[in-house]
Design a protein around this motif. Sequence first.
Motif, PDB file in Angstrom:
ATOM      1  N   ALA A 210       0.276   0.518   5.787  1.00  0.00           N
ATOM      2  CA  ALA A 210       1.059   1.441   5.495  1.00  0.00           C
ATOM      3  C   ALA A 210       2.265   1.424   4.625  1.00  0.00           C
ATOM      4  CB  ALA A 210       1.086   2.462   6.429  1.00  0.00           C
ATOM      5  N   PHE A 216      -1.259   6.623   4.720  1.00  0.00           N
ATOM      6  CA  PHE A 216      -1.411   6.463   6.015  1.00  0.00           C
ATOM      7  C   PHE A 216      -2.954   7.002   6.388  1.00  0.00           C
ATOM      8  CE2 PHE A 216       2.939   6.347   5.925  1.00  0.00           C
ATOM      9  CZ  PHE A 216       3.291   5.642   7.105  1.00  0.00           C
ATOM     10  N   SER A 220      -3.867   4.155  10.956  1.00  0.00           N
ATOM     11  CA  SER A 220      -2.562   3.901  10.911  1.00  0.00           C
ATOM     12  C   SER A 220      -1.836   4.363  12.416  1.00  0.00           C
ATOM     13  CB  SER A 220      -1.864   4.662   9.700  1.00  0.00           C
ATOM     14  OG  SER A 220      -2.256   4.301   8.811  1.00  0.00           O
TER      15      SER A 220
END
Length: 334
Positions: A210, A216, A220
């Motif tokens: 990320a 994201f 994540s």
Amino acid sequence: MKAQNLKELIVSLKSKSPPLLTFSRQELETATNNYAEDRDLGYNLYSGIDEQGRSISVKKLYDNESIINEVAVASQITNHNNILKLLGFCWETEFPTLVYEDTSNGPLFDHIIEDPWFFCCVEGRKTACPKLPWETRLRVTTEIADTLVYLHTATSNPIIHTSINPKIIYLNKDYVVKLSGFNDALWIPKGETFAETKKTWCSTFTAPEAWPSRRFTEKSDVYSFGLLSLEVLTGKETFRMTNEVSDSDLVEESEGAIHLFRRNWNKKDIEVYLNSNILKEGNKEQQMAFLGVALRCVKSKPEERPTMTEVVQELRQIKQLQPSSISCEFIKWP
């Protein structure tokens, strides 16, 4: 973001059930003993008792932009017991003051990180920090995982928290998890598998993929949860687990701690990295199984990490089994 926009958002939420309450400035000053130091829970959040005798948390704001996304997201996900609920607000201050439900035992960070000089809030009062026993740590971590499942699956567009860490996870008087910190949360657009942010921040809990892509995914959050789990198990902040990496890059520091665990996984001295107090309680097999879950959550490749649904299932298995019944075959090695 102008104040009027935040006010319009909160006013629009008054029609929700239950409706948001309006508090006076005097009510909140009385509730928090004029925002006394011993009521400070961190991050401008104060514990208090309202006129009905209810435990509340009062958040003082110094700008609007940092909170509007949190209010917008939290208002859409009110049906989960472990998400910090907004009860009301006060307009009589320079910036709106928000009133949340009880978080009187402060952030999870205070109750897992070992520091002899550190004081924390327990039932609304500053005191030396009692650390959570293993059984409570396992329950709390399972509650956090279950909340992330809710964020990822309960709405048509998955919500990615992006900032999971023990400082924005609060505990109420019964030590029940209350997740906050939605100011950087993202919705994954329909038809997409990731959400993008314009933010340029990075923390020890940011998944390596990320940063610097600023993209994201659900995985994540899985990575951040894995790092949080390591802190729950060790009682140390991730970047303090090893001195073998440069402290100039937060993501590299986290990766260094993960490498340290992986390298020592099959060695008998792996226990030296775990929290000594919870080791004394026994349940070593549970703790090793928990460590296995955490290390699979922080795998470098997102596709190799479990989903949060899978994590919850495994944590519940660990919780249900007696230590003596957990065999090496049960533990899924990272």
